[in-house]
Scaffold this motif. Structure first.
Motif, PDB file in Angstrom:
ATOM      1  N   THR A 161       0.834  -1.207   0.000  1.00  0.00           N
ATOM      2  CA  THR A 161       0.000   0.000   0.000  1.00  0.00           C
ATOM      3  C   THR A 161       0.868   1.255   0.000  1.00  0.00           C
ATOM      4  O   THR A 161       0.595   2.210  -0.743  1.00  0.00           O
ATOM      5  CB  THR A 161      -0.935  -0.006   1.222  1.00  0.00           C
ATOM      6  N   ALA A 162       1.912   1.251   0.797  1.00  0.00           N
ATOM      7  CA  ALA A 162       2.826   2.402   0.833  1.00  0.00           C
ATOM      8  C   ALA A 162       3.544   2.569  -0.504  1.00  0.00           C
ATOM      9  O   ALA A 162       3.711   3.696  -0.987  1.00  0.00           O
ATOM     10  CB  ALA A 162       3.837   2.226   1.964  1.00  0.00           C
ATOM     11  N   ASP A 163       3.943   1.456  -1.114  1.00  0.00           N
ATOM     12  CA  ASP A 163       4.610   1.523  -2.422  1.00  0.00           C
ATOM     13  C   ASP A 163       3.679   2.103  -3.488  1.00  0.00           C
ATOM     14  O   ASP A 163       4.098   2.921  -4.304  1.00  0.00           O
ATOM     15  CB  ASP A 163       5.092   0.143  -2.864  1.00  0.00           C
ATOM     16  N   VAL A 164       2.433   1.668  -3.477  1.00  0.00           N
ATOM     17  CA  VAL A 164       1.470   2.168  -4.462  1.00  0.00           C
ATOM     18  C   VAL A 164       1.210   3.657  -4.230  1.00  0.00           C
ATOM     19  O   VAL A 164       1.145   4.439  -5.185  1.00  0.00           O
ATOM     20  CB  VAL A 164       0.160   1.350  -4.425  1.00  0.00           C
ATOM     21  N   ALA A 165       1.086   4.080  -2.981  1.00  0.00           N
ATOM     22  CA  ALA A 165       0.881   5.501  -2.675  1.00  0.00           C
ATOM     23  C   ALA A 165       2.063   6.331  -3.163  1.00  0.00           C
ATOM     24  O   ALA A 165       1.880   7.408  -3.748  1.00  0.00           O
ATOM     25  CB  ALA A 165       0.668   5.691  -1.178  1.00  0.00           C
ATOM     26  N   HIS A 166       3.271   5.835  -2.950  1.00  0.00           N
ATOM     27  CA  HIS A 166       4.472   6.533  -3.417  1.00  0.00           C
ATOM     28  C   HIS A 166       4.475   6.613  -4.939  1.00  0.00           C
ATOM     29  O   HIS A 166       4.763   7.664  -5.516  1.00  0.00           O
ATOM     30  CB  HIS A 166       5.724   5.813  -2.913  1.00  0.00           C
ATOM     31  N   PHE A 167       4.140   5.512  -5.585  1.00  0.00           N
ATOM     32  CA  PHE A 167       4.084   5.462  -7.042  1.00  0.00           C
ATOM     33  C   PHE A 167       3.078   6.486  -7.574  1.00  0.00           C
ATOM     34  O   PHE A 167       3.368   7.241  -8.502  1.00  0.00           O
ATOM     35  CB  PHE A 167       3.696   4.051  -7.478  1.00  0.00           C
ATOM     36  N   CYS A 168       1.895   6.521  -6.975  1.00  0.00           N
ATOM     37  CA  CYS A 168       0.849   7.443  -7.432  1.00  0.00           C
ATOM     38  C   CYS A 168       1.264   8.901  -7.229  1.00  0.00           C
ATOM     39  O   CYS A 168       0.975   9.745  -8.074  1.00  0.00           O
ATOM     40  CB  CYS A 168      -0.468   7.148  -6.727  1.00  0.00           C
ATOM     41  N   ALA A 169       1.926   9.178  -6.115  1.00  0.00           N
ATOM     42  CA  ALA A 169       2.402  10.541  -5.872  1.00  0.00           C
ATOM     43  C   ALA A 169       3.407  10.949  -6.939  1.00  0.00           C
ATOM     44  O   ALA A 169       3.405  12.091  -7.409  1.00  0.00           O
ATOM     45  CB  ALA A 169       3.029  10.634  -4.483  1.00  0.00           C
ATOM     46  N   HIS A 170       4.253  10.019  -7.350  1.00  0.00           N
ATOM     47  CA  HIS A 170       5.254  10.296  -8.382  1.00  0.00           C
ATOM     48  C   HIS A 170       4.596  10.567  -9.736  1.00  0.00           C
ATOM     49  O   HIS A 170       5.054  11.415 -10.491  1.00  0.00           O
ATOM     50  CB  HIS A 170       6.220   9.117  -8.495  1.00  0.00           C
ATOM     51  N   THR A 171       3.529   9.864 -10.047  1.00  0.00           N
ATOM     52  CA  THR A 171       2.917   9.990 -11.370  1.00  0.00           C
ATOM     53  C   THR A 171       2.089  11.260 -11.533  1.00  0.00           C
ATOM     54  O   THR A 171       1.749  11.615 -12.660  1.00  0.00           O
ATOM     55  CB  THR A 171       2.027   8.778 -11.703  1.00  0.00           C
ATOM     56  N   ARG A 172       1.784  11.942 -10.463  1.00  0.00           N
ATOM     57  CA  ARG A 172       0.956  13.158 -10.555  1.00  0.00           C
ATOM     58  C   ARG A 172       1.583  14.238 -11.428  1.00  0.00           C
ATOM     59  O   ARG A 172       0.869  15.041 -12.017  1.00  0.00           O
ATOM     60  CB  ARG A 172       0.708  13.733  -9.160  1.00  0.00           C
ATOM     61  N   THR A 173       2.896  14.247 -11.498  1.00  0.00           N
ATOM     62  CA  THR A 173       3.582  15.300 -12.255  1.00  0.00           C
ATOM     63  C   THR A 173       3.788  14.940 -13.720  1.00  0.00           C
ATOM     64  O   THR A 173       4.288  15.763 -14.479  1.00  0.00           O
ATOM     65  CB  THR A 173       4.950  15.600 -11.613  1.00  0.00           C
ATOM     66  N   LEU A 174       3.407  13.730 -14.102  1.00  0.00           N
ATOM     67  CA  LEU A 174       3.644  13.266 -15.470  1.00  0.00           C
ATOM     68  C   LEU A 174       2.483  13.633 -16.391  1.00  0.00           C
ATOM     69  O   LEU A 174       1.364  13.876 -15.940  1.00  0.00           O
ATOM     70  CB  LEU A 174       3.837  11.750 -15.486  1.00  0.00           C
ATOM     71  N   ALA A 175       2.765  13.623 -17.667  1.00  0.00           N
ATOM     72  CA  ALA A 175       1.721  13.839 -18.674  1.00  0.00           C
ATOM     73  C   ALA A 175       0.751  12.663 -18.625  1.00  0.00           C
ATOM     74  O   ALA A 175       1.115  11.554 -18.219  1.00  0.00           O
ATOM     75  CB  ALA A 175       2.356  13.939 -20.062  1.00  0.00           C
ATOM     76  N   PRO A 176      -0.504  12.883 -19.027  1.00  0.00           N
ATOM     77  CA  PRO A 176      -1.513  11.814 -18.942  1.00  0.00           C
ATOM     78  C   PRO A 176      -1.111  10.510 -19.631  1.00  0.00           C
ATOM     79  O   PRO A 176      -1.344   9.430 -19.088  1.00  0.00           O
ATOM     80  CB  PRO A 176      -2.741  12.434 -19.609  1.00  0.00           C
ATOM     81  N   GLY A 177      -0.493  10.578 -20.793  1.00  0.00           N
ATOM     82  CA  GLY A 177      -0.085   9.363 -21.500  1.00  0.00           C
ATOM     83  C   GLY A 177       0.968   8.575 -20.737  1.00  0.00           C
ATOM     84  O   GLY A 177       0.904   7.348 -20.651  1.00  0.00           O
ATOM     85  N   GLN A 178       1.936   9.290 -20.174  1.00  0.00           N
ATOM     86  CA  GLN A 178       2.971   8.636 -19.379  1.00  0.00           C
ATOM     87  C   GLN A 178       2.365   8.006 -18.127  1.00  0.00           C
ATOM     88  O   GLN A 178       2.715   6.885 -17.741  1.00  0.00           O
ATOM     89  CB  GLN A 178       4.042   9.640 -18.969  1.00  0.00           C
ATOM     90  N   ARG A 179       1.475   8.741 -17.496  1.00  0.00           N
ATOM     91  CA  ARG A 179       0.818   8.256 -16.282  1.00  0.00           C
ATOM     92  C   ARG A 179       0.023   6.981 -16.580  1.00  0.00           C
ATOM     93  O   ARG A 179       0.105   5.997 -15.836  1.00  0.00           O
ATOM     94  CB  ARG A 179      -0.108   9.338 -15.730  1.00  0.00           C
ATOM     95  N   LEU A 180      -0.723   6.986 -17.672  1.00  0.00           N
ATOM     96  CA  LEU A 180      -1.525   5.821 -18.043  1.00  0.00           C
ATOM     97  C   LEU A 180      -0.638   4.604 -18.308  1.00  0.00           C
ATOM     98  O   LEU A 180      -0.942   3.495 -17.862  1.00  0.00           O
ATOM     99  CB  LEU A 180      -2.377   6.141 -19.270  1.00  0.00           C
TER     100      LEU A 180
END
Length: 52
Positions: A11-30
């Protein structure tokens, strides 16, 4: 490591991952979220197979 501890760590790893992806472009995030989902399906699939 107990199952509860592994779930907390995951759960902590997924939360960290999601926090990191917030700054990415939508295509990269997807793309990254799709990779995460596929990885989680592999891990949970293995766990279910071992549990049966």
């Amino acid at each position: 490591m107990s199952s509860d501890a592994m779930v907390r760590e995951l759960t902590a790893d997924v939360a960290h991952f999601c926090a990191h992806t917030r700054t990415l472009a939508p295509g990269q995030r997807l793309r990254l979220i799709t990779e995460l989902r596929n990885g989680l399906e592999r891990v949970t699939g293995q766990a279910l197979d071992e549990g049966m």
